[in-house]
Design a protein around this motif. Structure first.
Motif, PDB file in Angstrom:
ATOM      1  N   VAL A 139       5.376  -5.442 -12.374  1.00 30.06           N
ATOM      2  CA  VAL A 139       6.686  -6.739 -11.854  1.00 30.06           C
ATOM      3  C   VAL A 139       6.435  -7.328 -13.757  1.00 30.06           C
ATOM      4  O   VAL A 139       7.864  -7.618 -13.695  1.00 30.06           O
ATOM      5  CB  VAL A 139       5.871  -7.356 -10.907  1.00 30.06           C
ATOM      6  N   VAL A 140       5.915  -7.437 -13.991  1.00 32.88           N
ATOM      7  CA  VAL A 140       5.485  -8.482 -14.570  1.00 32.88           C
ATOM      8  C   VAL A 140       5.497  -7.943 -16.368  1.00 32.88           C
ATOM      9  O   VAL A 140       6.841  -8.077 -16.800  1.00 32.88           O
ATOM     10  CB  VAL A 140       4.737  -9.304 -15.378  1.00 32.88           C
ATOM     11  N   GLN A 141       5.797  -6.576 -15.959  1.00 29.50           N
ATOM     12  CA  GLN A 141       5.748  -5.870 -17.225  1.00 29.50           C
ATOM     13  C   GLN A 141       7.548  -5.214 -17.167  1.00 29.50           C
ATOM     14  O   GLN A 141       8.047  -5.251 -18.161  1.00 29.50           O
ATOM     15  CB  GLN A 141       5.638  -3.760 -17.296  1.00 29.50           C
ATOM     16  N   GLY A 142       7.811  -4.578 -16.107  1.00 31.04           N
ATOM     17  CA  GLY A 142       9.271  -4.973 -15.780  1.00 31.04           C
ATOM     18  C   GLY A 142      10.365  -6.115 -16.420  1.00 31.04           C
ATOM     19  O   GLY A 142      11.485  -6.013 -16.971  1.00 31.04           O
ATOM     20  N   LEU A 143       9.606  -7.378 -16.325  1.00 30.23           N
ATOM     21  CA  LEU A 143      10.864  -8.493 -16.064  1.00 30.23           C
ATOM     22  C   LEU A 143      10.075  -8.952 -17.972  1.00 30.23           C
ATOM     23  O   LEU A 143      11.023  -8.607 -18.764  1.00 30.23           O
ATOM     24  CB  LEU A 143       9.729  -9.787 -15.493  1.00 30.23           C
ATOM     25  N   ALA A 144       9.341  -8.312 -18.848  1.00 30.16           N
ATOM     26  CA  ALA A 144       9.139  -8.870 -20.295  1.00 30.16           C
ATOM     27  C   ALA A 144       9.787  -7.239 -20.382  1.00 30.16           C
ATOM     28  O   ALA A 144      11.065  -7.618 -21.323  1.00 30.16           O
ATOM     29  CB  ALA A 144       7.478  -8.064 -20.065  1.00 30.16           C
ATOM     30  N   TYR A 145       9.877  -6.429 -20.322  1.00 29.66           N
ATOM     31  CA  TYR A 145      10.606  -4.754 -20.570  1.00 29.66           C
ATOM     32  C   TYR A 145      12.573  -4.979 -20.633  1.00 29.66           C
ATOM     33  O   TYR A 145      13.005  -4.783 -21.439  1.00 29.66           O
ATOM     34  CB  TYR A 145      10.133  -3.790 -19.892  1.00 29.66           C
TER      35      TYR A 145
END
Length: 487
Positions: A321-327
């Motif tokens: 989830v955090v990866q997706g928001l950052a990417y």
């Protein structure tokens, strides 16, 4: 390293949603009714929207990925991005409002338009347009590299990266063609909110995740890798390079076509003065992002590719989830600036090359369509160039900074120097470009940023040669000169 499907899906959803908002922003036909409406939004944007638009324009994926990459590989030399933006905003306080007032009264949408009117010179306008378009292509390519790198980390094993990159940029070209500057302006609001929220979250949480606290991370850097915290005193990128790179980059910042496009959207000159005061707040994020490069140096395995330092650090630090928001934040920081850059380059080509030299009698409706259509040509060229010469992008963009600063005397000096002559300005610009490319091609920089040598030669040529032509300039006048110098 295998991608993360959750991160990929979140990234795709956010990016596609923002692209859709870009289309919706241009649903009113007035947004594409003229070149002025399409490219600078009719000059109706207030302080907050201009702040977000210019911030989205200048703080791109290349800024975040490039800073962490530089910090990872070369240490504190990456901090040059901080003084250069402060120099740019400080200097802009004094000349951008004046430039805006001229552009507003005479309906100018490019710096080449201004040069043509100020000096009564289509040739100087053509030079500035050619430099502006050529230097922007590698910059757009870097946005291409940013989205490609992001998708590579998020989507390896799930998607064909190149196909998705091409589709992404074609979608951006379509919404830019359709909505003009209103598309990136309104989507910039989302992008900048994500930048502030996500980047601050990363810089707060990553030191805690890997080191326990910020203080522990700094202690480890001081103990294990103190060289990261110092700027070399000698070598190709020592203190002289740091100082001259900061100065040249600062003076060049608002010479870029995409930067001045954002400036010309302002509804009055005071908006630009306020922006010069408040835009440096973005440096809070930049300073902390540099430290993410240091964190990546300590966390990632030895031999890791600096190009992916930030993306891989995110990958090993968080779940999907955090990866997706950052990417998605980094992807939007690629796509939205690309849209503004395409508008700037298209404007230069259509107005200052096609209209002035190919078809001077073109009707306004046709010129508007040609300007809008050039978006596909500019982004298409960037895609082709980026895929053919992927390793040359960063060096060419740095050369682009050195090239763009050469128009600074033609634009900024002439706002305050009434007797600046057309002939000396043209010669100075050509000398500056020639010296810059000579230094770049030979590599004989002597530890100084290439553009500094070119700008020095440019200014010296202008000052030395101007008296030879000044007699005619003293008696010359035109509407722009009258506005600038008649009390």
């Amino acid at each position: 390293m295998q991608g993360n499907l959750t991160a990929l899906l979140i990234t795709s959803f956010i990016v596609l949603s923002v692209v859709l908002i870009g289309f919706i922003a241009g649903r009113n036909k007035s947004s594409r009714s003229s070149v002025e409406e399409w490219s600078v939004g009719g000059r109706r944007f207030g302080p907050l929207l201009v702040w977000l638009l210019v911030g989205a324009d200048l703080y791109t994926a290349y800024t975040f990925l490039g800073l962490t990459s530089t910090a990872f590989a070369a240490g504190s030399i990456a901090f040059f991005a901080i003084p250069y933006t402060i120099i740019a905003f400080f200097v802009s306080y004094f000349y951008l409002p004046k430039l805006w007032e001229v552009s507003k009264k005479h309906k100018l949408t490019t710096l080449a338009d201004y040069a043509k009117g100020r000096f009564d010179s289509k040739f100087l306008s053509l030079l500035i347009a050619i430099v502006g378009v050529l230097m922007l292509i590698p910059y757009i390519d870097l946005q291409l590299a940013g989205i490609q790198d992001t998708l590579t980390v998020a989507g390896t094993g799930y998607i064909n990266i190149k196909v998705v990159v091409i589709i992404s940029f074609l979608l951006v070209a379509l919404y830019t063609f359709f909505s003009g500057i209103k598309g990136p302006a309104y989507t910039a609001v989302i992008k900048d909110i994500l930048v502030w929220v996500i980047m601050l979250f990363l810089v707060v949480s990553i030191p805690i995740i890997h080191f326990g606290s910020w203080g522990s991370m700094i202690d480890k850097i001081v103990t294990d890798s103190p060289e990261l915290l110092t700027i070399p005193t000698t070598g190709p990128k020592g203190i002289p390079w740091f100082l001259t790179a900061s100065l040249v980059s600062g003076l060049a910042l608002f010479m870029w076509a995409h930067a001045v496009t954002g400036v010309f959207t302002a509804k009055n000159a005071d908006v630009l003065r306020k922006n010069a005061i408040y835009l440096p707040f973005y440096n809070i994020v930049l300073i902390l992002v540099v430290f993410l490069g240091f964190a990546a140096y300590l966390v990632l395995p030895e031999g890791s590719d600096p190009r992916f330092a930030l993306l891989n650090l995110i990958q090993v630090s968080y779940g999907g989830v955090v990866q997706g928001l950052a990417y998605s934040t980094i992807a939007l920081a690629s796509l939205i600036p690309c849209s503004i850059m395409a508008i700037g380059a298209s404007n230069l080509f259509a107005n200052n090359i096609y209209r002035d030299f190919i078809n001077p009698n073109v009707k306004p409706e046709k010129l508007t369509m040609i300007t809008r259509s050039m978006v596909f040509v500019v982004i298409g060229l960037a895609l082709i160039f980026g895929m053919l010469f992927p390793t040359a992008l960063v060096s060419l963009q740095l050369l682009g900074v050195s090239g763009m600063v050469q128009i600074f005397p033609a634009i900024v000096f002439s706002l305050f120097w009434r007797n600046q002559t057309r002939e000396a300005t043209i010669i100075g610009l050509l000398v500056g470009l020639g010296v810059t490319f000579a230094v770049y091609s030979t590599g004989k920089t002597f530890g100084i940023y290439e553009g500094f040598w070119g700008l020095s030669a440019n200014v010296i040529a202008l000052i030395v040669l101007n008296p030879l032509f000044v007699k005619k300039a003293k008696d010359k006048t035109n509407p722009i000169m009258d506005q600038l110098f008649t009390k």
